[in-house]
Design a protein around this motif. Structure first.
Motif, short mmCIF file in Angstrom:
data_model
loop_
_atom_site.label_atom_id
_atom_site.label_comp_id
_atom_site.label_asym_id
_atom_site.label_seq_id
_atom_site.Cartn_x
_atom_site.Cartn_y
_atom_site.Cartn_z
N ILE A 1 11.86 14.33 -6.56
CA ILE A 1 11.61 12.98 -7.09
C ILE A 1 12.49 11.97 -6.35
N ASN A 2 13.76 12.31 -6.16
CA ASN A 2 14.67 11.38 -5.49
C ASN A 2 14.29 11.16 -4.03
N ASP A 3 13.78 12.20 -3.39
CA ASP A 3 13.34 12.04 -2.00
C ASP A 3 12.21 11.02 -1.90
N ILE A 4 11.24 11.13 -2.83
CA ILE A 4 10.14 10.16 -2.85
C ILE A 4 10.67 8.77 -3.16
N ARG A 5 11.62 8.71 -4.13
CA ARG A 5 12.16 7.42 -4.54
C ARG A 5 12.96 6.77 -3.40
N LYS A 6 13.64 7.57 -2.59
CA LYS A 6 14.40 7.00 -1.47
C LYS A 6 13.47 6.33 -0.46
N ILE A 7 12.35 6.99 -0.18
CA ILE A 7 11.38 6.38 0.74
C ILE A 7 10.81 5.11 0.11
N LYS B 1 0.83 -1.20 0.00
CA LYS B 1 0.00 0.00 0.00
C LYS B 1 0.87 1.25 0.00
N SER B 2 1.89 1.23 0.84
CA SER B 2 2.80 2.38 0.91
C SER B 2 3.57 2.54 -0.39
N ILE B 3 4.05 1.42 -0.94
CA ILE B 3 4.83 1.48 -2.18
C ILE B 3 4.00 2.04 -3.33
N LEU B 4 2.76 1.55 -3.46
CA LEU B 4 1.91 2.03 -4.55
C LEU B 4 1.54 3.49 -4.35
N HIS B 5 1.33 3.90 -3.10
CA HIS B 5 1.05 5.31 -2.84
C HIS B 5 2.24 6.18 -3.24
N LEU B 6 3.43 5.76 -2.84
CA LEU B 6 4.64 6.51 -3.19
C LEU B 6 4.88 6.50 -4.68
N SER C 1 6.81 4.60 -14.84
CA SER C 1 5.80 3.82 -14.11
C SER C 1 5.97 2.34 -14.37
N SER C 2 5.64 1.88 -15.57
CA SER C 2 5.60 0.45 -15.85
C SER C 2 6.99 -0.18 -15.85
N ASP C 3 7.95 0.45 -16.53
CA ASP C 3 9.29 -0.15 -16.63
C ASP C 3 10.01 -0.15 -15.29
N VAL C 4 9.90 0.93 -14.54
CA VAL C 4 10.53 0.97 -13.22
C VAL C 4 9.86 -0.04 -12.29
N ASP C 5 8.54 -0.18 -12.39
CA ASP C 5 7.85 -1.18 -11.56
C ASP C 5 8.31 -2.59 -11.92
N THR C 6 8.55 -2.84 -13.19
CA THR C 6 9.07 -4.14 -13.61
C THR C 6 10.44 -4.40 -12.98
N MET C 7 11.31 -3.39 -12.99
CA MET C 7 12.63 -3.56 -12.38
C MET C 7 12.52 -3.72 -10.87
N ASP C 8 11.57 -3.06 -10.26
CA ASP C 8 11.41 -3.13 -8.80
C ASP C 8 10.88 -4.48 -8.34
N ASN C 9 9.93 -5.04 -9.07
CA ASN C 9 9.20 -6.21 -8.57
C ASN C 9 9.39 -7.47 -9.41
N LYS C 10 9.19 -7.38 -10.70
CA LYS C 10 9.16 -8.59 -11.52
C LYS C 10 10.56 -9.11 -11.83
N LEU C 11 11.50 -8.21 -12.10
CA LEU C 11 12.85 -8.65 -12.46
C LEU C 11 13.54 -9.39 -11.32
N PRO C 12 13.52 -8.89 -10.07
CA PRO C 12 14.14 -9.68 -8.99
C PRO C 12 13.53 -11.06 -8.83
N GLU C 13 12.21 -11.14 -8.98
CA GLU C 13 11.54 -12.43 -8.83
C GLU C 13 11.92 -13.39 -9.95
N LEU D 1 10.79 -0.89 -0.54
CA LEU D 1 11.06 -2.02 -1.43
C LEU D 1 12.12 -2.94 -0.83
N ILE D 2 13.11 -2.39 -0.16
CA ILE D 2 14.14 -3.22 0.48
C ILE D 2 13.52 -4.02 1.62
N GLN D 3 12.64 -3.38 2.38
CA GLN D 3 11.94 -4.12 3.45
C GLN D 3 11.15 -5.27 2.85
#
Length: 1413
Positions: free
Chosen positions: A536-542, A500-505, A1107-1119, A547-549
């Motif tokens: 943008i980077n401040d939001i991305r750091k949070i 929920k937090s990740i999608l909000h951010l 949006s889509s490509d960064v989300d792919t790198m964040d979630n789908k690529l590690p999996e 994402l690390i958690q």
């Protein structure tokens, strides 16, 4: 039951017990005529009903008569005849050619069942022809079952030593069955009325066998491999996935759900009212009998309402709607999933028997055919598992795509009607819903079958384990398994909050990025890039922290899930040997239990991924549900009344922007506009002019009153809305192109000279938001669009403010005024050009949200009221307006000023004598004004066009660059950059630990074989020391050795678990950091790009990356990386184990590996190509959505929502076609690789039968890993495919991380902090162009501006006024010459130093960006 069957078969047993001792088994007639026939025919009778229902529900055009159809019917009749003849010959020659005999009842019953079933087949074939299915899986599978059933009889006839005519009849009969099956391998031809001009999807016209094998994909795979594939020649989307079908279907069900909830809400409100009434009556009664004056329980009234109106139960549920809409598809894939599971469970049941057969092969007299039969059962069960598994995967991926695009349809439809002001919805929010949330919903569908299967696997595995190791050990193993559940529950709960937090951010980041891109020019001119990059980077750091958690939780869950095989197996065998007094365990128990746990392992291993995916999808569904439930504009606020005498009729209207706020913005609005009237709406800034226009268009909420319109509406907004299409398409706007009408509109809207200056003419592509047009040109295109629409009512929101004075005059005369093209139309004109007010029919004066005055010009000029005060204010503040350059406008303004001064003089207070004097003067002025205006020739403006500067010419009519589609393999440099971003040391450590884990895992498996094949332990007589006493004394050395094996096994397992967790932790967390690093690089590169980049690249394309490509790198690529590396190691380990156990097996392994590599090499280009094109075709969806949201008011006003919806689902279908092809390509390769895996399994079993080199332990280990290879091979290629498709996102992000940059922001010559001190500007032979390849926009400019001078820059639209200003800020760089500011060449200093030391009030200002800053 056995007695009944014995009598039915004529006193013959079903199976003779001596058959298992015969080298050539003899089958009884009872077996031939009962079980096989009953199963095959019974299947069709059971499946016929749902098959007929399915055909009725999905009926299509009737199929034409064909040779194929006629042959099917003819063979059915032939089978009936041959079956009857075969029965007759059996009566004549006996069932085994032993002479005339009485045919048993079982044979007669078999004949009756066959004849009835063949007639049923003929009937189903006719129904199929009537209702249109080109092929039938029910009939195809029936013929397979029938052939398998009759193969029992065929075997009996072949092995029968006696030969008679019955044999011939049966052979003919069996041949007809084979021919019938062969015919059903082909699909019928479509009806000519059902065919279309486009290429149909091969799946829609393929046969069942073609679909099972996915052979229909071969042509695509081959064409991509040979590099002959053409994107434009791709087939259209399959019928079941067309958005035009699935979208409206889901929308209908969603609307029904909304209606149901609204009715429920009304009932709840009624109940709440009753409860509140009873409560108040009770309080009043208590109050009347009490002395206290205050009653605090009155505060409980809101609580009563809250309890009765619980929003959780009253809000429509998107999840329920989606499940109901796709219930048939869900049941279908679950059916195939359960078939796959059932086939899979056959292998562990047979494996124990097979191991015992191999162990006792030398000592027993069991015939070879038993071993071969067991082998066939194992291999065929695994092949059927593969077939049904791939069918189920195809259905789940197709279902996911269907749900995704139908929900996208709902989102788009909602975006056209949602009230953005009430719900605070931005473009970025909606794009995030469509890109990230919808993708997560699609992802969960692929894994959805695991959830119900997990419970099935646990139940069946428990039953099988109980049979193998007993209930004590089974309960212990299940207890160990269930101890993992609380951990998984905690992880899922934590991931739910994190998601929920990740999608909000993510939404905040994309929303801010959208605002940045919309106001990028302003941002560059104010040198705000650093500020917004930091935001943008401040939001991305949070976001990265969250994402690390999540990655840590995934590492814990994945480690436990992958290691659960060891945990459960260790507990199982520990309890089993502990319950045994001598601590003995056989190889069959050890490896059969291991094979059962391997069956159980897959759903458990996938559980973290599944739960994480489910959590993500649930959160996304709730977010979309919240958006879909947000308030819409009320279409009932503005009613159409064709019989009204007024074009616009508002009575006592009160309007607001936010229905919840209830604060009226417009009050007591009463307005009546007759057909053909030209009505001007005037007032000071913020008085409510544009709001009145919005109220008339239905864009505001009506609190009170009525509003009626008569006829169609055309709307010209204050800020022109231009689409990314050709100039002509922007004007025609979906209407029929009529050349004469079009040319007239172009001429009168003063666009002809502009079109002539474009190389592509009116076919020139206009950039997103009209980037290659000036503000005036955009406004004239907007006016031309309205004029071309030929509407009844024209709502014009200050269209003259953005154009030059002479162009504005021409537009008024030739289009808007009472002598223009719209003279017979109803026109509402918001304007600040007061010189045109004497020429309108009626004037409405707005002040603080109310109509302060309304009347004709002459009526309003008779007294000193709000209108004259408005004129006086504008006349005194507008003396330096460029409109004064026009003599006609100057004369009109002078006239108005005289009348205003006359009205506002001392005598103009409204008495009768003054009024008479004023009226006489006004009439005289009016006559003079009319004569003067009528004498002005329109050719005056045409003459002005001859001296104007020309706009920059483009050498191509195409402005927006095509998105680059990558070719060939992913470049190693892309992966190398990603590994560097991940951290080379961490990546290396993760790989080493994973290799060590897998190596130790392999050794632990061999350790089990050492244990079970230990000669000392196998001799169980060694376990007992004393058997002569009453109490048996067991040998401590014997039990101690078993304990040694067990403890060593546990230590190896613990070490494996630690290494696996550290490996996952390093890889998953570092992959998140790598994603953030690439995101930061892309952000910096884009922000440093020159303005020409943003002119040619649509915003939707950039937002797609963020949006889509960064989300792919964040979630789908590690999996996908985790699954790939794990399964690759497992496959290598399995091959290694089998080669060690059976060295001869290398003869099978080497060619198999070569074939696998060849198939993968042949296939992988297809998935890369399809996914790359899918990624490229995704951007136009977001571009179109962004345009729609920006121009939603215009779209609604023109009543063309349906056209935009159609355009949306066409783009959606284009995108989903390539995604669908990619998914089907995955199934294509999976079917072939799993078939090779089964060949390997067959080879292992045959080697075990043919040689004596394998013992039971080695065989169990080899078969377990052979089975694992079948799945791991498929998973390796699938995960490699997924990883390659996901790496495409890295490729796309890196593409925009290395863009050509504008000049350095900081580097350059040093200037004083207070520079410039004087403001001396000098242009020295300055020339520039917007982009390379274009003509010069400024040519050899030479001028000097002295300190303190106020300079006016004039010229017609497109003359270069704004370009001159942009050059000062180096938004466009010099081609020749220079600009010197206070003695410093501005090209020699850093851009930020320059831009931050000078300032500008830009022509176009992004309000959202302004507020964000």
């Amino acid at each position: 039951m056995d007695q009944v069957l014995f009598k039915l078969c004529g006193n013959e047993s079903l199976i003779n017990s001596s058959i298992f001792e015969q080298n050539i088994p003899v089958l009884s007639s009872c077996l031939i005529d009962t079980v096989p026939v009953w199963i095959s025919c019974g299947y069709l009778w059971i499946a016929a009903v749902p098959f007929v229902i399915y055909m009725f529900r999905n009926k299509s055009h009737p199929l034409p008569f064909s040779y194929l159809h006629i042959t099917k019917i003819a063979i059915c009749m032939g089978l009936i005849c041959m079956a009857d003849l075969h029965f007759t010959f059996q009566q004549m020659y006996g069932t085994r050619c032993q002479g005339p005999d009485i045919v048993p009842t079982s044979t007669q019953l078999a004949l009756g069942i066959k004849l009835a079933t063949f007639l049923l087949v003929a009937g189903l074939t006719q129904i199929q022809k009537r209702y249109g299915p080109l092929t039938s899986g029910v009939l195809f599978s029936y013929w397979i079952l029938m052939i398998v059933a009759e193969m029992v009889g065929l075997y009996s006839y072949i092995t029968n030593e006696t030969y008679c005519k019955t044999h011939v009849v049966f052979y003919v009969y069996f041949t007809l069955l084979c021919v019938q099956l062969f015919i059903h391998c082909f699909a019928e031809k479509e009806s000519p009325t059902a065919t279309s001009s486009t290429v149909p999807c091969p799946l829609d016209v393929s046969s069942v066998l073609n679909r099972i094998s996915f052979y229909w994909m071969t042509s695509i795979v081959y064409s991509v491999f040979k590099n002959t594939f053409l994107r434009d020649k791709m087939w259209q989307q399959t019928k079941s996935l067309k958005t035009s079908i699935i979208g409206p279907s889901l929308e209908k069900r969603w609307n029904n759900e909304l209606h149901r909830k609204q009715q429920h809400l009304k009932q709840q409100q009624s109940k709440a009212g009753v409860k509140l009434k009873v409560y108040n009556e009770t309080i009043l009664k208590d109050f009347s009998t009490s002395d206290t004056s205050e009653k605090t329980p009155l505060l409980a009234q809101p609580e009563i309402m809250k309890q009765c109106l619980d929003k959780k139960h009253l809000q429509a549920s998107l999840i329920k709607v989606v499940l109901r809409e796709n219930s048939f598809d869900i049941l279908e894939f679950m059916f195939y999933s359960w078939l796959s599971c059932s086939a899979f469970f056959v292998m562990p049941n047979v494996l124990g028997t097979f191991i015992d057969y191999i162990d006792n092969k030398e000592m027993s007299l069991s015939p070879t055919w038993i071993g071969i039969g067991l082998t066939l059962i194992i291999v065929l069960s695994m092949e059927f598992t593969s077939i049904f598994y791939n069918i189920q995967c195809h259905h789940t991926s197709t279902l996911g795509l269907k749900i995704k695009h139908s929900v996208m349809y709902l989102i788009y439809k909602k975006a056209l009607t949602v009230s953005k002001s009430e719900n605070k919805i931005s473009v970025g929010d909606v794009i995030n819903h469509m890109s990230v949330d919808c993708q997560r919903i699609q992802d969960v569908c692929f894994f959805s079958y695991f959830l119900p299967n997990t419970f099935l696997f646990i139940a069946v595995s428990s039953y099988m384990l109980n049979y193998v190791v007993g209930w004590e050990a089974t309960l212990g193993g299940l207890a160990a398994l269930f101890l993992i559940i609380p951990l998984n529950a905690y992880i899922v709960n934590a991931q739910n909050h994190l998601q929920k937090s990740i999608l909000h951010l993510k939404g905040l980041r994309v929303r801010l990025m959208n605002e940045i891109l919309c106001g990028i020019k302003v941002m560059k001119m104010y040198a705000w890039e650093f500020t917004f990059i930091q935001r943008i980077n401040d939001i991305r750091k949070i976001e990265e922290k969250k994402l690390i958690q999540n990655a840590v939780l995934m590492a814990i869950g994945s480690s436990v899930a992958n290691h659960c095989q060891f945990i459960v197996h260790f507990v199982l065998i520990a309890i089993y040997v502990g319950m045994s007094k001598d601590w003995y365990i056989s190889s069959s128990v050890m490896f059969v239990s291991l094979s059962i746990i391997i069956v159980l392992k897959y759903p458990i291993v996938m559980m973290p991924t599944i739960m994480n995916t489910f959590v993500q999808a649930y959160v996304s569904l709730k977010r979309i549900e919240h958006f879909l439930c947000s308030s819409d504009l009320d279409v009932m606020d503005m009613l159409l009344d064709k019989k009204s005498e007024y074009s616009i009729n508002i009575q006592n209207g009160t309007f607001t922007w936010d229905i919840e706020d209830q604060q009226p913005f417009l009050n007591r609005i009463n307005l009546k506009v007759r057909p053909g009237e030209l009505v001007a709406i005037v007032g000071n800034c913020g008085s409510g002019k544009s709001s009145l226009i919005s109220a008339i268009l239905g864009e505001m909420r009506k609190l009170n009153g009525t509003i009626h319109t008569k006829g169609s509406v055309a709307y010209v907004p204050q800020e022109a809305w231009i689409q990314n299409m050709s100039l002509r398409d922007n004007i025609v706007f979906g209407k029929e192109y009529v050349i004469k009408k079009y040319n007239k509109v172009i001429e009168n809207c003063c666009l002809k000279p502009d079109i002539e200056m474009l190389d592509g003419g009116d076919l020139t592509e206009i950039g997103e938001k009209g980037t290659n047009l000036s503000g005036g040109q955009r406004q004239r295109v907007s006016v031309a669009r309205a004029v071309y629409s030929n509407a009844d009512i024209y709502v014009l929101d200050d269209p003259l403010s953005a154009v030059d004075s002479h162009v504005g005059r021409d537009l008024f005369k030739q289009v808007i005024g009472n002598s223009g093209m719209l003279k017979n139309k109803t026109r509402l004109l918001v304007t600040h050009a007061i010189h045109w007010l004497p020429l309108v029919d009626k004037i409405i004066v707005m002040n603080n949200g109310v109509i302060s005055e309304c009347g004709t010009y002459d009526e309003l000029m008779t007294h000193n009221g709000p209108f004259t005060q408005f004129l006086l204010l504008n006349l005194h503040t507008g003396t330096q307006d460029e409109d004064l350059d026009d003599p006609e406008i100057q004369w009109i303004r002078g006239n108005i000023l005289e009348q205003v001064e006359l009205v506002t003089s001392e005598g103009g207070d409204g008495n009768s004598s003054d009024c008479t004097s004023i009226t006489a003067t006004r009439r005289k002025k009016k006559k003079t004004r009319k004569r003067y205006v009528s004498s002005m020739s329109v050719t005056h403006s045409a003459a002005l066009h001859t001296d104007i500067l020309t706009m920059p010419r483009t050498h191509s009519s195409k402005l927006t660059t095509e998105e680059i589609i990558g070719e060939g393999f992913i470049k190693p440099q892309q992966l190398l950059d990603y590994v560097k971003a991940m951290g080379s040391v961490a990546a290396l450590m993760s790989a080493i630990l994973l290799i060590l884990y897998q190596g130790l895992n392999v050794y632990s498996m061999f350790w089990l074989t050492f244990w079970t094949e230990d000669e000392y332990l196998k001799n169980r007589t060694n376990s007992v020391l004393d058997t002569f006493t009453n109490d048996t004394v067991y040998n401590p050395d014997y039990t101690g050795k078993s304990k040694y094996y067990l403890i060593s096994y546990s230590v190896m397992g613990i070490v494996q678990g630690v290494m696996l967790f550290i490996s996952y932790y390093l890889s998953l967390t570092r992959l998140v950091q790598a994603s953030s690093s690439l995101h930061s690089n892309m952000l910096d590169s884009i922000m440093k790009s020159p303005m020409s980049f943003f002119d040619t690249v649509p915003i939707g394309r950039l937002l797609n990356r963020f949006s889509s490509d960064v989300d792919t790198m964040d979630n789908k690529l590690p999996e996908s990386y985790r699954v790939f590396i794990n399964m690759l190691m497992s496959t290598v380990a399995a091959v290694f184990i089998m080669v060690i156990c059976t060295p001869i097996f290398i003869v099978v392994v080497v060619p198999t590996i070569l074939i696998i590599v060849a198939i993968s090499y042949f296939y992988l280009p297809t998935t890369r190509k399809m996914r790359r094109i899918e990624a490229v075709t995704r951007s136009p969806i977001y571009n179109h959505l962004s345009e729609t949201l920006t121009g939603s008011a215009v779209i609604r006003a023109y009543k063309c929502c349906s056209r935009f919806v159609k355009e949306s689902f066409q783009r959606s279908d284009t995108n989903s076609t390539f995604y669908f092809a990619s998914n089907c390509g995955t199934r294509w390769v999976a079917v072939r690789l799993e078939f090779l895996g089964n060949i390997v399994l067959l080879a292992v079993c045959l080697v075990a039968i043919a040689t004596d080199s394998l013992n039971g332990g080695q065989l169990g280990l080899s078969i377990n890993y052979a089975v694992q290879i079948m799945f791991s091979l498929n998973t390796v290629v699938w995960s490699l495919t997924e990883m390659e498709m996901n790496v495409v996102s890295i490729e796309r992000v890196n593409e925009y991380a290395n863009l050509p940059s504008e000049a350095d922001w900081l580097k350059g010559i040093t200037v004083p902090d207070e520079w410039p001190t004087k403001g001396l500007v000098e242009f020295k032979n300055f020339s520039t162009r917007y982009r390379p390849g274009l003509d010069l926009i400024l040519k050899g400019i030479n001028c000097q501006i002295q300190h303190g001078e106020k300079i006016g820059v004039v010229g017609r639209t497109g003359a270069g006024k704004s370009s001159l200003t942009l050059s000062l800020f180096r938004i466009i760089e010099a081609i020749n010459g220079s600009i010197v500011l206070d003695g410093v060449n501005i090209a020699d200093i850093g851009l930020h130093r320059l831009r931050s030391n000078i300032t500008i009030l830009p022509q176009c200002w992004s309000a959202s960006t302004c507020m964000s800053s």
